[in-house]
Design an enzyme around this catalytic site. Structure first.
Site, PDB file in Angstrom:
ATOM      1  N   SER A 241      48.263 -74.340  -6.674  1.00 15.26           N
ATOM      2  CA  SER A 241      47.391 -75.370  -6.136  1.00 15.26           C
ATOM      3  C   SER A 241      47.957 -76.755  -6.460  1.00 15.26           C
ATOM      4  CB  SER A 241      45.971 -75.169  -6.666  1.00 15.26           C
ATOM      5  OG  SER A 241      45.053 -75.939  -5.949  1.00 15.26           O
TER       6      SER A 241
ATOM      7  N   ASP B 123      42.022 -70.087   2.915  1.00 14.58           N
ATOM      8  CA  ASP B 123      42.337 -71.261   2.098  1.00 14.58           C
ATOM      9  C   ASP B 123      42.506 -72.459   3.017  1.00 14.58           C
ATOM     10  OD1 ASP B 123      43.296 -73.189   0.355  1.00 14.58           O
ATOM     11  OD2 ASP B 123      45.049 -72.060  -0.286  1.00 14.58           O
TER      12      ASP B 123
ATOM     13  N   HIS C  60      41.723 -69.151  -1.669  1.00 11.29           N
ATOM     14  CA  HIS C  60      42.362 -70.062  -2.613  1.00 11.29           C
ATOM     15  C   HIS C  60      41.880 -69.729  -4.021  1.00 11.29           C
ATOM     16  CE1 HIS C  60      44.320 -73.957  -3.586  1.00 11.29           C
ATOM     17  NE2 HIS C  60      43.447 -73.966  -4.579  1.00 11.29           N
TER      18      HIS C  60
END
Length: 317
Positions: A158, A253, A283
């Protein structure tokens, strides 16, 4: 594809518990909820040969780092520098501890996690500067750490993937250190990117476009900073000469499309790129080895990629 049954079960559990989205909480509440959620889903924290906490010089004071070592091996170890996720706002050395332990054992490398400064207390580019300082410290102190600077990789998930990509751009443009490969797990690559996935994926139980906005608003002092390639690596004018990359994206995501675009951009610039889309997952799945088979598969893929890169460099030496 529909949500994987394991992901659907997790979503149902969170929905039944009425778990509030992090972006609806205060910063203090969100940080506490984030680490609690990771501890609940990360699985077993493996034993490694040693874990050492250290303080190193940073660009604006001291930085905390954590060094993991596997069982003794002949000669200097390859080394992975890891940047945790959390939207540059949440996260800590604790939130990536289980993952770093697993990768240390699975790869047979030293792993150094960098405790970079968080926003909003420290806006962009503080996190980039800290991570760059951490990578330089590892390379400069390779002998003392017992690692091989020619087999140095960076990785992150991320926001950590965003930072890993930014560090590769910066290292290329500032004369090093040399990075053997970059592993980018569902990275942010473009501030304000309104791709299909960003628009379509709005499930309030999962990370969604509101989450993305919340993190960016904490990270950037001004929206114009989002045009800086060290904040938005997709906007770099030149993507040539960057390390080989493994890019992992997740079907559910909002960052999926910009991660895929970055993989395509690296490949179009002549880079070696392996991109894999994990279907049926959201995600954040990468750190959920205690809950999701897909997480364990993805971590194994990352470990295999790193082993292969390190072995190739070792064979050529």
């Amino acid at each position: 594809m529909p949500l994987h049954p394991q992901v659907q079960a997790l979503r149902d559990r969170w929905a039944a518990a009425q778990t509030p989205p992090l972006y609806t909480l205060t910063l203090e509440q969100a940080r506490a909820a984030d680490i609690a959620a990771i501890r609940n889903t990360e699985g077993e924290r493996e034993s490694v040969d040693s874990v050492t906490n250290a303080i190193i010089p940073g660009p604006d004071g001291h930085l905390a780092v954590r060094v993991y070592k596997p069982a003794a091996a002949d000669g200097p170890l390859p080394v992975l520098v890891y940047f945790f996720g959390g939207g540059w706002t949440l996260g800590s050395l604790e939130t990536c501890d289980a993952l770093c332990r697993t990768l240390t054992n699975a790869v047979g490398c030293a792993t150094v996690a960098i405790g970079y400064r968080l926003a909003p207390e420290n806006k962009f580019p503080a996190a980039v500067l800290d991570c760059a300082a951490g990578v330089r410290w590892v390379a400069a102190n390779a002998a003392a750490l017992g690692v091989d600077p020619t087999r140095l990789a960076v990785a992150g998930d991320s926001a950590g993937g965003n930072l890993a990509a930014a560090i590769c751009l910066q290292a290329r443009d500032t004369g090093g250190p040399a990075i053997a490969t970059q592993v980018l797990v569902y990275p942010n690559t473009h501030y304000g990117r309104e791709t299909g996935s960003a628009v379509e994926l709005v499930d309030p139980v999962f990370f969604n476009r509101n989450s993305v906005r919340w993190y960016w608003n904490h990270y950037l002092a001004d929206p114009t900073a989002g045009r800086n390639p060290l904040a938005s690596p997709l906007l770099a004018v030149d993507h040539t000469g960057l390390p080989p990359a493994l890019v992992i994206t997740a079907e559910y995501d909002p960052l999926r499309d910009e991660g895929e675009e970055y993989a395509q951009k690296l490949a179009a610039a002549g880079g070696q790129v392996c991109h894999r889309l994990y279907e049926g997952v959201m995600h954040g799945f990468f750190t959920m080895s205690g809950e999701l088979d897909a997480a364990r598969t993805a971590v194994a893929q990352v470990a295999g990629h790193l082993r292969a890169v390190f072995a190739q460099i070792g064979a050529a030496a």
